[in-house]
Design an enzyme around this catalytic site. Structure first.
Site, mmCIF file in Angstrom:
data_model
loop_
_atom_site.group_PDB
_atom_site.id
_atom_site.type_symbol
_atom_site.label_atom_id
_atom_site.label_comp_id
_atom_site.label_asym_id
_atom_site.label_seq_id
_atom_site.Cartn_x
_atom_site.Cartn_y
_atom_site.Cartn_z
ATOM 1 N N ARG A 70 73.619 24.472 57.483
ATOM 2 C CA ARG A 70 74.174 24.867 58.134
ATOM 3 C C ARG A 70 73.125 25.008 59.710
ATOM 4 N NH1 ARG A 70 76.202 27.558 54.393
ATOM 5 N NH2 ARG A 70 77.391 29.246 54.471
ATOM 6 N N ARG A 97 87.122 19.431 42.923
ATOM 7 C CA ARG A 97 87.046 20.242 42.983
ATOM 8 C C ARG A 97 87.648 21.560 44.715
ATOM 9 N NH1 ARG A 97 80.526 22.443 44.381
ATOM 10 N NH2 ARG A 97 81.372 24.464 44.466
ATOM 11 N N GLN A 135 81.571 30.030 52.248
ATOM 12 C CA GLN A 135 82.139 28.678 52.103
ATOM 13 C C GLN A 135 83.351 28.689 53.143
ATOM 14 O OE1 GLN A 135 81.678 25.629 48.685
ATOM 15 N NE2 GLN A 135 79.683 25.669 48.772
ATOM 16 N N ASP A 180 75.535 31.767 42.167
ATOM 17 C CA ASP A 180 74.915 30.628 41.913
ATOM 18 C C ASP A 180 73.989 30.907 40.276
ATOM 19 O OD1 ASP A 180 77.138 29.302 43.016
ATOM 20 O OD2 ASP A 180 75.446 29.224 45.523
ATOM 21 N N ARG A 206 81.274 26.064 35.456
ATOM 22 C CA ARG A 206 80.173 27.000 34.049
ATOM 23 C C ARG A 206 80.049 27.823 33.139
ATOM 24 N NH1 ARG A 206 76.696 27.069 40.402
ATOM 25 N NH2 ARG A 206 76.403 24.870 40.099
ATOM 26 N N ARG A 217 72.122 23.144 38.076
ATOM 27 C CA ARG A 217 71.859 24.206 38.345
ATOM 28 C C ARG A 217 71.820 24.663 36.058
ATOM 29 N NH1 ARG A 217 70.788 26.389 42.764
ATOM 30 N NH2 ARG A 217 72.457 26.348 44.141
HETATM 31 C C1 S3P Z 1 77.513 29.040 49.587
HETATM 32 C C2 S3P Z 1 78.800 29.214 48.846
HETATM 33 C C3 S3P Z 1 79.039 29.795 47.641
HETATM 34 C C4 S3P Z 1 77.516 28.613 47.056
HETATM 35 C C5 S3P Z 1 77.228 27.468 47.059
HETATM 36 C C6 S3P Z 1 76.875 27.949 48.878
HETATM 37 C C7 S3P Z 1 77.428 28.414 50.817
HETATM 38 O O1 S3P Z 1 79.922 29.390 47.513
HETATM 39 O O2 S3P Z 1 78.310 28.984 45.742
HETATM 40 O O3 S3P Z 1 76.180 27.235 46.142
HETATM 41 O O4 S3P Z 1 76.620 27.778 51.373
HETATM 42 O O5 S3P Z 1 77.972 29.003 51.819
HETATM 43 P P1 S3P Z 1 81.428 30.130 47.788
HETATM 44 O O6 S3P Z 1 81.212 30.423 49.187
HETATM 45 O O7 S3P Z 1 82.209 29.001 46.950
HETATM 46 O O8 S3P Z 1 81.194 31.379 46.154
#
Ligand code: S3P
Length: 748
Positions: free
Chosen positions: A335, A431, A477, A628, A659, A700
């Site tokens: 970010r 994905r 995300q 995570d 996972r 991970r």
């Molecule tokens: C993240 C949000 C998470 C996380 C990813 C990083 C982010 O994913 O699992 O490693 O930086 O916004 P999701 O928002 O899809 O759960």
């Protein structure tokens, strides 16, 4: 080509016309490799040819090309490129239809034109070729049988080239150690103009310019490293290069024009003392030069090896002790680049994660014209271009393994004036992307996915409008992607999350002076809202250590008796501390010391000591807050007394790997009683045996099983670990420093 040719070698009679460095080296290497029976050399200078026989490069020679090619199986024309037409004229009458002919001309268009003039149409037994090898030395005395080892040879067959001829030439080059590539004639000439011909032209010009100056003696006396490196190729054979430049004149001229434009830009920047422009050119060039082999392979910049290249061999370790700092937070690192790039003014970042994922984001913005200095020891300086300052990238943006980069960028790039394509590695390409594409389309974006997966193609010039979006899954995300698109949308963008997810985007937007409204709707639900059209102001960002990386050490110290470890300056944002809450419920001894705020985020030093863990039913509300960390939490569960049950975590099936499945398989390989369910896992704590597990390239999972090894009865071998570099490049070094025993090896 569908035909299957077994070996077409050896060649009975190889005729080499032009026995210098290029022709002589092929002859000698082919003899050495045992793929030719007899080599006949042809040339104009008898002294040279005699010397070639003495050196064992050729068996015999003649001065007459026409007699030499009679009965030949393969003819290799290795004269200067402008001499090829003359040779073709001389051999035309005596060449048999079965004889294969190839050449080494550095420009191919001109050779094809010559063939058309001499034969009317290019004969099917002629295979235009170009070995990309050579040196500034030339002539028979420079012949080197190793010249083509690991070098590329480009063949530019035409539609009517006979497959058998092409395959014979391919086999010959392969036999002398070269890597054979194919491309069309025009492509070849453009690429070579830029990568080989232009640099030679510049080297000649620079040395000549300096040599003409009065004080040239002095200049050459003091011209050390840089001059030497830059101008080595000005010692190349002038006649040969004269020919090459003329032979590929148009393509060289157009490369030279582009270069002149680049030099003019740099000149202006220097004249105007425009540091930003200068640094832009230098940092982009440095990144490209440092990583150009990876660029060629279309891979992430810091990826050190291929996915299957690294295996970890992990053993039981000692109690973990001391004080460590793990790398910067991955989510915040992404970010910081994104917001810094579209802000006005400069943004200075410290604690940036120099892992492949965040570097993929950084490179994407460099590709879109943003000047970024660093990273150097976690420091990055971004010269923001403002909300409308991004430029179209020269190609697709390659985001490696990074889902966060792709999903957030999809939002940010939905309303740019240019088209853009987002691609990634094999894991990322599998994905789901519709979760962002669908609501972004509702906002007015035009986005194509491949059956819901990458690559994502985003059309430029869309006008977005704000929407009110209730997310079906709790995803930071998706939320962030829509908020970033919302910056460019008309009106209000509102996102409702069904459960709290990490809120770094909201916090950082506020840090960049952007107004974001957050409202708690119920215990779980939150509403995040912003108005489009505002500006971001460059900022200073101190990125804390990543709690997701700290998680491995929190579990490690919890399960090894006698451990007492402190992890410094860790981000403890309430939306990220599921790992601490869950471990504490399992009985872990974790203290949060020295709590403070850094760069808008809460941080603390985490002291963790060994404690007996017990199995629990993981509370639903903690699942998004620890999303995570489940791979390593499963290891904690395997070491706990009793049963641990996880439900409501189907998201884990679409992370860097599935996972749930990959962890269940790995735990089973270590004889842990673990049962996967559609949305989680049931794990019985007990003894962990040794064994071999496959991390499936999931960083991970690789690190989680390294932690399991600490208490395993025997060695744990973990395959496919190269992607640990995506989030934690120095994991093994740091782990070994605090008492773990992991050795890195190549996959067998
Ligand atoms: C993240 C949000 C998470 C996380 C990813 C990083 C982010 O994913 O699992 O490693 O930086 O916004 P999701 O928002 O899809 O759960």
């Amino acid at each position: 080509m569908t035909q299957n040719f077994s070996s077409l070698l050896p060649i009975n009679r190889l005729v080499v016309i032009g026995v210098g460095l290029i022709g002589g080296s092929l002859a000698q290497a082919a003899r050495k490799a045992g793929v030719v029976k007899k080599v006949v050399g042809v040339g104009r200078n008898e002294v040279n040819l005699k010397r070639a026989v003495e050196l064992g490069v050729i068996d015999e020679y003649t001065l007459n090309p026409a007699t030499a090619v009679k009965n030949a199986d393969l003819v290799f024309i290795a004269t200067p490129v402008l001499g090829i037409e003359n040779v073709l004229d001389q051999i035309r009458e005596s060449l048999e239809a079965r004889t294969i002919v190839t050449d080494a001309g550095s420009a191919k268009g001109i050779v094809v034109d010559a063939l058309k003039r001499v034969f009317e149409e290019v004969p099917g037994n002629f295979v235009p070729g170009h070995p990309i090898a050579g040196s500034e030395k030339s002539g028979i005395n420079a012949v080197d049988e190793m010249l083509y080892q690991q070098h590329k040879v480009i063949l530019t067959p035409l539609p009517n080239t006979e497959p058998r001829a092409l395959e014979t030439v391919r086999q010959l080059w392969t036999a002398v150690g070269a890597q054979v590539l194919e491309m069309n004639v025009q492509q070849h000439d453009q690429i070579l103009a830029a990568t080989s011909h232009l640099p030679h032209l510049l080297a000649y010009s620079l040395v000549d310019t300096l040599a003409k100056q009065d004080e040239n003696q002095e200049i050459f006396r003091y011209a050390a490293g840089g001059f030497r490196d830059f101008t080595r190729i000005a010692s190349s054979d002038p006649t040969m290069w004269h020919d090459i430049f003329l032979a590929n004149r148009q393509a060289v001229l157009s490369s030279l024009d582009k270069f002149s434009q680049g030099v003019a830009e740099l000149r202006t920047a220097l004249e105007q003392k425009d540091s930003k422009a200068m640094m832009g050119i230098f940092t982009r060039a440095k990144a490209a030069r440092d990583h150009f082999t990876k660029l060629l392979a279309h891979r992430a910049y810091v990826e050190s090896m291929t996915e299957s290249d690294i295996t970890f061999y992990a053993e039981a370790g000692q109690p973990l002790s001391g004080s460590i700092r793990v790398p910067g937070d991955k989510s915040i690192s992404h970010r910081s680049i994104m917001l810094g790039a579209i802000a006005e003014g400069e943004t200075e970042v410290s604690g940036f994660l120099e892992g492949e994922d965040s570097l993929a984001t950084l490179q994407a913005f460099r590709d879109m014209g943003v000047v970024i200095e660093g990273p150097h020891q976690g420091k990055v300086k971004i010269y923001g271009v403002g909300r409308s300052g991004l430029k179209k990238s020269p190609g697709a943006l390659y985001l490696g393994n990074s889902g966060t980069s792709m999903r957030l960028l999809a939002g940010l790039l939905s309303a740019q004036p240019f088209d853009v394509e987002l691609t990634g590695d094999s894991s990322l390409s599998g994905r789901p992307m519709e979760r962002v594409a669908k609501p972004l389309r509702e906002m007015g974006a035009v986005i194509e996915t491949q059956g819901g997966k990458p690559p994502m193609k985003i059309k430029g010039g869309s006008r977005l409008h704000g929407i009110h979006y209730k997310m079906p899954v709790a995803s930071a995300q998706v939320k962030s992607s829509l908020l970033l698109a919302g910056l460019y949308a008309e009106g209000t963008t509102t996102v409702i999350e069904p459960a709290p997810t990490r809120d770094h985007t909201e916090r950082m937007l506020a840090g960049f002076g952007y107004d974001v409204k957050v409202r708690q709707l119920s215990d779980m639900q939150r509403e995040i809202r912003l108005e489009g059209g505002g500006k971001l102001k460059g900022s200073i960002i101190d990125i804390p250590a990543d709690i997701s990386s700290a998680a491995f050490f929190l579990v490690a110290a919890s399960i090894v008796p006698g451990s007492d470890l402190t992890i410094e300056h860790v981000g403890i944002n309430p939306t990220r501390i599921g790992i601490i809450n869950i471990l504490q419920q399992m009985g872990a001894n974790i203290e949060l010391l020295n709590k403070r705020i850094a760069g808008g985020e809460p941080v603390a030093d985490l002291r963790v000591r060994y404690s007996r863990l017990k199995g629990i039913d993981i509370p639903q509300d903690q699942v998004p807050l620890a999303i995570d960390e489940f791979p390593v939490l499963f290891i904690a569960a395997a070491c706990a007394e009793g049963t641990t049950v996880l439900k409501g975590a189907e998201e884990l099936r679409v992370k860097e790997s599935d996972r749930i499945q990959v962890m269940a398989d790995g735990l089973e390989a270590l004889s842990v009683n673990a049962k996967s369910t559609p949305d989680g896992m049931i794990i019985e704590g007990g003894a962990i045996q040794g064994g071999t597990v496959n991390s499936h390239g999931d960083h991970r999972i690789a690190m989680a099983f390294s932690i399991a090894a600490l208490v395993a009865k025997n060695q744990v071998v973990i395959q496919n670990c190269a992607n640990v570099a995506t989030s934690f490049p120095d994991f093994v070094e740091l782990a070994n420093r605090v008492g773990m025993t992991i050795r890195i090896g190549k996959n067998s």
